[in-house]
Enzyme design. Structure first.
Site, mmCIF file in Angstrom:
data_model
loop_
_atom_site.group_PDB
_atom_site.id
_atom_site.type_symbol
_atom_site.label_atom_id
_atom_site.label_comp_id
_atom_site.label_asym_id
_atom_site.label_seq_id
_atom_site.Cartn_x
_atom_site.Cartn_y
_atom_site.Cartn_z
ATOM 1 N N GLY A 214 0.830 -1.211 0.000
ATOM 2 C CA GLY A 214 0.000 0.000 0.000
ATOM 3 C C GLY A 214 0.856 1.249 0.000
ATOM 4 O O GLY A 214 2.047 1.222 -0.309
ATOM 5 N N ILE A 215 0.254 2.345 0.430
ATOM 6 C CA ILE A 215 0.896 3.644 0.357
ATOM 7 C C ILE A 215 1.383 4.050 1.754
ATOM 8 O O ILE A 215 0.774 3.671 2.745
ATOM 9 C CB ILE A 215 -0.121 4.671 -0.203
ATOM 10 N N GLY A 216 2.499 4.772 1.848
ATOM 11 C CA GLY A 216 2.898 5.382 3.119
ATOM 12 C C GLY A 216 4.158 4.826 3.739
ATOM 13 O O GLY A 216 4.881 4.024 3.137
ATOM 14 N N ILE A 218 4.726 2.766 6.238
ATOM 15 C CA ILE A 218 4.876 1.348 6.590
ATOM 16 C C ILE A 218 5.341 0.511 5.395
ATOM 17 O O ILE A 218 6.339 -0.200 5.491
ATOM 18 C CB ILE A 218 3.591 0.794 7.256
ATOM 19 N N GLU A 237 -1.565 -2.508 -6.424
ATOM 20 C CA GLU A 237 -2.411 -1.421 -6.946
ATOM 21 C C GLU A 237 -1.528 -0.234 -7.319
ATOM 22 O O GLU A 237 -1.512 0.239 -8.435
ATOM 23 C CB GLU A 237 -3.399 -1.017 -5.858
ATOM 24 N N GLY A 335 -8.141 -0.152 -2.573
ATOM 25 C CA GLY A 335 -8.011 -1.563 -2.971
ATOM 26 C C GLY A 335 -7.793 -2.487 -1.794
ATOM 27 O O GLY A 335 -7.415 -3.648 -1.978
HETATM 28 N N1 COA Z 1 -7.723 7.982 16.041
HETATM 29 C C1 COA Z 1 -7.552 9.304 15.772
HETATM 30 N N2 COA Z 1 -6.755 9.782 14.808
HETATM 31 C C2 COA Z 1 -6.081 8.867 14.085
HETATM 32 C C3 COA Z 1 -6.196 7.497 14.305
HETATM 33 C C4 COA Z 1 -7.050 7.062 15.324
HETATM 34 N N3 COA Z 1 -7.225 5.775 15.598
HETATM 35 N N4 COA Z 1 -5.422 6.847 13.428
HETATM 36 C C5 COA Z 1 -4.824 7.770 12.668
HETATM 37 N N5 COA Z 1 -5.228 8.985 13.061
HETATM 38 C C6 COA Z 1 -4.833 10.259 12.478
HETATM 39 C C7 COA Z 1 -3.312 10.405 12.485
HETATM 40 O O1 COA Z 1 -2.849 10.989 13.685
HETATM 41 C C8 COA Z 1 -3.101 11.300 11.289
HETATM 42 O O2 COA Z 1 -3.427 12.624 11.640
HETATM 43 P P1 COA Z 1 -2.553 13.845 11.095
HETATM 44 O O3 COA Z 1 -2.760 13.804 9.595
HETATM 45 O O4 COA Z 1 -3.185 15.016 11.756
HETATM 46 O O5 COA Z 1 -1.164 13.546 11.494
HETATM 47 C C9 COA Z 1 -4.178 10.831 10.315
HETATM 48 O O6 COA Z 1 -5.190 10.235 11.120
HETATM 49 C C10 COA Z 1 -3.663 9.807 9.311
HETATM 50 O O7 COA Z 1 -3.080 8.741 9.975
HETATM 51 P P2 COA Z 1 -1.762 8.031 9.409
HETATM 52 O O8 COA Z 1 -1.475 6.892 10.311
HETATM 53 O O9 COA Z 1 -0.691 9.041 9.185
HETATM 54 O O10 COA Z 1 -2.304 7.570 8.006
HETATM 55 P P3 COA Z 1 -1.539 6.895 6.789
HETATM 56 O O11 COA Z 1 -1.057 7.927 5.873
HETATM 57 O O12 COA Z 1 -0.560 5.866 7.264
HETATM 58 O O13 COA Z 1 -2.765 6.149 6.076
HETATM 59 C C11 COA Z 1 -4.823 4.972 6.033
HETATM 60 C C12 COA Z 1 -3.515 5.198 6.785
HETATM 61 C C13 COA Z 1 -5.581 3.880 6.758
HETATM 62 C C14 COA Z 1 -5.655 6.232 6.015
HETATM 63 C C15 COA Z 1 -4.488 4.541 4.585
HETATM 64 O O14 COA Z 1 -3.670 3.426 4.616
HETATM 65 C C16 COA Z 1 -5.743 4.221 3.789
HETATM 66 O O15 COA Z 1 -6.393 5.110 3.278
HETATM 67 N N6 COA Z 1 -6.110 2.906 3.679
HETATM 68 C C17 COA Z 1 -7.294 2.488 2.963
HETATM 69 C C18 COA Z 1 -7.011 2.238 1.507
HETATM 70 C C19 COA Z 1 -6.039 1.118 1.281
HETATM 71 O O16 COA Z 1 -5.673 0.373 2.173
HETATM 72 N N7 COA Z 1 -5.616 0.965 0.049
HETATM 73 C C20 COA Z 1 -4.688 -0.113 -0.275
HETATM 74 C C21 COA Z 1 -4.083 -0.037 -1.602
HETATM 75 S S1 COA Z 1 -2.927 1.341 -1.845
#
Ligand code: COA
Length: 434
Positions: A214-216, A218, A237, A335
């Site tokens: 995925g993205i990011g 991790i 994806e 995805g």
């Molecule tokens: N409660 C409150 N806030 C939370 C939280 C929680 N449980 N978990 C995360 N946050 C906040 C973080 O602090 C962060 O805030 P900030 O932007 O103010 O710093 C924000 O939410 C994003 O969290 P982060 O952990 O940095 O997100 P990320 O960039 O690692 O993305 C997802 C995580 C889940 C949003 C992302 O993976 C996603 O959209 N997944 C669904 C789609 C997918 O899996 N696609 C797969 C194919 S690419």
């Protein structure tokens, strides 16, 4: 004969091109590096006479289309995934969010009344008249066959990606020549927590596996721990920067892939110029339509498929919220479920949801008794397989509710384990040693 001579009637300016959009039209726009910025910006100058135009798009790396305040009354954003630039549109009621699995996105948009206008980017044509549609392939291959009018920004900087990623100039109705740099996606610094998570995830990857990342931070961290693996494959994806070094080092060589052996497969790419240069004219790397790449049945044709994605929170029985933060739609399913289901169906496959144990500087546990009020279940407890935090690995597949809760508490942040154990005792009538 020069293409400009053959197709001279199709060449016009961006402002002239977007004036072909009519009230009531459904307009679809290519995403990420394939967003035709000259056209979307021209639409921002030419929308006031329009009414009820639905504008469909996914991720924008630069100025998002139709985000200009007030424009939503004429041309309204419709999307199934949000990012920083489109989140305010939903929060402020200036756009519409449509829940949808990514592999079904072309079908869903078509079901809303088809595509009247499609706005894409194209490279310069090759000697046969074919132009690449660039790094944002996803819905374009299918939807271009249904579009009543195709407007293309020809940009010589667009990487000429391989795969189901070409359109012939005769099938393009309007050509707007304008060269722009391809917007990049800045890479994030990998934190120590992500590094630890990456190490645990990599321990679940075997030589010969085919990966979706995925993205990011991790996925980027996972990649740094794959340097000792052999014969990995890629069916993903999104193609991001991390994989380039693994491919160049021969660690991802796709030799053991049971579908598209020898080739990396993705549906879009977003990253640095280095990534775009790597994809340019590279026959080893193919981008195909999302309705193919993300179809769980297609994913499952890869033996030993391993998907690695992230989430916002997971409850004690393994329900995953990957979309909602504090009651607001933050992203979308993308995805995630496509790949989790595909990996489950794959012979020898596994799926991993990897997340830091806490959010908001350690003040909130991401492993919770119940998902937040207003959160949605993105991945169900029936689909979930491995969950990884910086404290270890919980294998939930085939486990009872009690076993799941116990495994998840063991990988929660120590500061929150007592609270979670209290909920465990209430629910399962048993005291947990923590
Ligand atoms: N409660 C409150 N806030 C939370 C939280 C929680 N449980 N978990 C995360 N946050 C906040 C973080 O602090 C962060 O805030 P900030 O932007 O103010 O710093 C924000 O939410 C994003 O969290 P982060 O952990 O940095 O997100 P990320 O960039 O690692 O993305 C997802 C995580 C889940 C949003 C992302 O993976 C996603 O959209 N997944 C669904 C789609 C997918 O899996 N696609 C797969 C194919 S690419």
């Amino acid at each position: 004969m020069d293409w400009r001579t053959i197709y001279k009637d199709k060449i016009m300016t961006a402002d002239e091109a977007v004036r072909h959009i009519k009230s009531g039209d459904h307009v679809t726009v290519a995403e990420v590096g394939s967003q035709p910025y000259a056209l979307t910006e021209a639409l921002e100058r030419n929308y006031e006479h329009l009414e009820n135009v639905e504008l469909h798009y996914l991720l924008s790396l630069g100025n998002p289309p139709a985000a200009k305040p007030g424009m939503e009354k004429h041309v309204r954003f419709h999307g199934m995934f949000l990012s920083g630039s489109t989140r305010p549109l939903i929060k402020e009621n200036r756009g519409e969010f449509m829940p949808c699995f990514f592999h079904q996105y072309p079908k869903m948009v078509l079901s809303r009344g088809g595509v009247d206008v499609m706005m894409i980017s194209i490279s310069e044509p090759d000697k046969h008249g074919f132009c690449s549609i660039g790094p944002g392939v996803d819905h374009i291959p299918t939807m271009k066959n249904h579009a009543k009018l195709i407007i293309a920004q020809m940009n010589k900087n667009l990487p000429r990606v391989m795969g189901n990623s070409f359109v012939h100039l005769r099938d393009v109705d309007i050509i707007v020549e304008e060269d722009r740099p391809i917007p990049t996606l800045p890479g994030a610094e990998i934190t120590d927590v992500e590094r630890k998570i990456g190490e645990y995830c990599a321990s679940l990857v075997n030589d010969g596996d085919t990966l979706q990342l995925g993205i990011g931070g991790i996925p980027d961290a996972v990649v740094t721990f794959l340097k000792d693996k052999k014969d990995l494959g890629l069916h993903t994806e999104m193609a991001a920067d991390g994989i380039v070094d693994l491919i160049k080092a021969g660690i991802i060589n796709n030799k053991k892939k049971t579908l598209h052996p020898g080739k990396c497969i993705a549906t879009f790419a977003a990253g640095s110029q280095n990534l775009y240069d790597f994809l340019d004219d590279n026959p080893n790397f193919e981008l195909h339509g999302v309705d193919y790449v993300n179809d769980p049945n297609v994913i499952a044709m890869n033996d030993n498929m391993v998907s690695i994605n992230s989430c916002i929170q997971v409850d004690l029985v393994g329900q995953i919220n990957a979309e909602v933060v504090k009651g607001m739609q933050f992203s979308g399913v993308g995805g995630q479920v496509d790949f989790i289901r595909g990996a489950r169906m794959s012979k020898g496959g596994r799926s991993i949801i990897a997340l830091p144990s806490t959010a908001a500087k350690g003040t909130i546990s991401k492993i919770v008794p119940f998902l937040d009020h207003g959160a949605y279940v993105t991945t169900s407890r029936m689909d979930v397989d491995y969950i990884v935090t910086e404290y270890g690995i919980a294998h939930l597949w085939g486990k009872t509710l009690r076993e799941r809760a116990k495994a998840l508490i063991a990988i929660a942040h120590p500061n929150f384990r007592a609270d979670l154990a209290e909920e465990y005792a209430k629910r399962f009538g048993e005291t947990l040693e923590i």
